[in-house]
Design an enzyme around this catalytic site. Structure first.
Site, PDB file in Angstrom:
ATOM      1  N   PHE A 364      23.072  11.239 -18.126  1.00 55.33           N
ATOM      2  CA  PHE A 364      22.657  11.713 -16.798  1.00 55.33           C
ATOM      3  C   PHE A 364      21.831  10.916 -15.988  1.00 55.33           C
ATOM      4  O   PHE A 364      20.847  11.716 -15.378  1.00 55.33           O
ATOM      5  CB  PHE A 364      22.798  13.292 -16.897  1.00 55.33           C
ATOM      6  N   CYS A 365      21.380   9.714 -16.431  1.00 56.34           N
ATOM      7  CA  CYS A 365      20.364   8.897 -15.770  1.00 56.34           C
ATOM      8  C   CYS A 365      19.209   9.686 -16.099  1.00 56.34           C
ATOM      9  O   CYS A 365      18.138   9.638 -15.207  1.00 56.34           O
ATOM     10  CB  CYS A 365      20.706   8.671 -14.211  1.00 56.34           C
ATOM     11  N   ALA A 366      18.998  10.277 -16.973  1.00 61.31           N
ATOM     12  CA  ALA A 366      17.732  10.896 -17.276  1.00 61.31           C
ATOM     13  C   ALA A 366      17.561  10.936 -19.011  1.00 61.31           C
ATOM     14  O   ALA A 366      17.520  11.754 -19.799  1.00 61.31           O
ATOM     15  CB  ALA A 366      17.679  12.456 -16.792  1.00 61.31           C
TER      16      ALA A 366
END
Ligand code: PMP
Length: 416
Positions: A364-366
């Site tokens: 999730f781009c984290a």
């Protein structure tokens, strides 16, 4: 309740047709019906903005300027603030990073989305906190260290003689856990130390009012496509001085007030300084429309769906929710989870193919945060198991029905 455009039904391998359950709203939300109608009404008059003398150009210029005013009003801008239209939240935060005065120190948490993790040059990164109180305490301690004294009277943004300005960059609602961060308290701490604060409101704004004065923020960034407004616009809203003093984000027409014969340039101040090139009229109008109509929406139905899903998930012994804070911490319509032993990508594909459900799988781009939460959640459910390489996320909002949630729960229960 506001309505959104629906993708309709999908056919399942067993011959049944079901309504597609779009549970990936946190990535990109469906289009609000009102937004689609507003854009359709404007399309026949679509023309240039700030560049023409004809009737279309005048109307489009008015619409664009009005969109900016609407956003300014909805996010609670004051007289010393600008609203700059950008492509999305990532672009908005990169614009602010570009506009920081020389020597600014940015303080952030390593729990941030990459959009609020990567644009800052050599930030001070604080470890992901385990509670909202811990976040506030960690920020206070970090700013005390950085300023040399917690209560030194430093004028916000002006910086002390020995040191440049400070900027705190935090998310309002996490895109992995949906948890709400104590932004107003963090803002109070930041301001007490003479720092400014920018809030990544990408996941808050679709679910709750995101207003500068309520958040206590100096800047906020958001994305239209997460607010049920496609057409590629985002916003950076907040204090004008750094933006007016910075070099234009893009150099070109629209940002330049005058280019002399010797090519010396006088740049505009104001939002135009950072909006070179032909503006995204439809994106701005769509975003402003969404801001206006969402401002009157109560999100009780969505909250009920999140609660329904979390209660059901907690009853599945082979599934574990990812969370940073206490299970009771308030959150928006986002729930990530792991099914130790199952391949998340395979599971996501099965949910789509067999059940007509769209969820998100991945980090999730984290990445730093999601890896840590996967390890924590896996240890809670089975200390001997290796964490999955990726998580699964279901997100809810306008257009989500209880049946979608129940279908996902039934599909997950079937894995036991
Ligand atoms: N911040 C958060 C919390 C997000 O969830 C996202 C999108 N996943 C972003 C920033 C970046 O938004 P965009 O891709 O629209 O730039």
């Amino acid at each position: 309740m506001l309505s959104v455009l629906s993708p309709g039904e999908v056919k399942l391998p067993d011959g049944r047709s079901v309504e597609f359950a779009n549970l990936d709203i946190a990535a990109t939300a469906p289009c609000l019906t009102t937004v689609a109608e507003t854009v359709a009404d404007l399309l026949p008059f679509y023309g240039s903005v700030h560049r023409g003398a004809g009737a279309l150009a005048q109307r489009c210029t008015r619409e664009y300027d009005q969109a900016r005013e609407t956003v300014a009003e909805v996010v609670g801008c004051g007289p010393g603030d600008h609203v700059v239209f950008t492509r999305n939240t990532t672009d908005a935060l990169n614009l602010l990073a570009h506009a920081l005065p020389l020597g600014t120190t940015v303080v952030t948490f390593d729990a941030e989305h990459h959009a609020n993790l990567l644009p800052w040059r050599r930030p001070v990164r604080l470890p992901a906190p385990s509670s909202p109180d811990a976040a506030v305490a960690a920020l206070d301690a970090a700013l005390t260290r950085l300023t040399g004294a917690g209560t030194t009277a430093r004028r916000a943004g002006a910086g002390a003689a020995s040191r440049g300005p400070l900027l705190v960059a935090v998310t309002a609602a996490g895109n992995v856990t949906g948890e709400l961060w104590p932004v107003a308290r963090l803002a109070e701490v930041a301001h007490r130390h003479g720092a400014r604060i920018v809030v990544d409101a990408a996941q808050l704004a679709p679910h709750a009012p995101a207003r500068l004065p309520d958040l206590g923020a100096d800047y906020l960034a958001l994305s239209g496509h997460k607010m049920y407004a496609p057409f590629g616009a985002g916003v950076l809203a907040g204090r004008a001085d750094w933006l007016d003093a910075a070099a234009p984000y893009l150099a070109g027409g629209g940002a330049s007030a005058e280019v002399r014969a010797d090519f010396a340039v006088r740049w505009h101040t104001g939002p135009a300084r950072h909006e070179a090139g032909t503006p995204n009229l439809l994106g701005a109008v769509a975003l402003a429309t969404a801001c206006r109509v969402l401002a009157g929406e109560d999100h009780a139905a969505e909250q009920a769906l999140v609660a329904r899903f979390r209660v059901a998930l907690a009853a599945l012994p082979h599934v574990e929710e990812l969370r940073l804070f206490d299970a009771a911490a308030p959150r928006v319509g986002i729930v990530s989870f792991t099914v130790p032993g199952a391949d998340p990508d395979d599971l996501g594909a099965q949910l789509g193919r067999r059940h007509g459900i769209g969820v998100r799988t991945g980090l999730f781009c984290a990445h730093p945060l999601t890896r840590r939460l996967l390890a924590d959640a896996t240890a809670r459910i089975d200390p001997a198991a290796a964490p999955a390489p990726a998580a699964m996320r279901a997100s809810f909002g306008l257009g989500t029905r209880a049946e979608h949630v129940d279908r996902l729960v039934a599909a997950l229960a079937g894995l036991a």
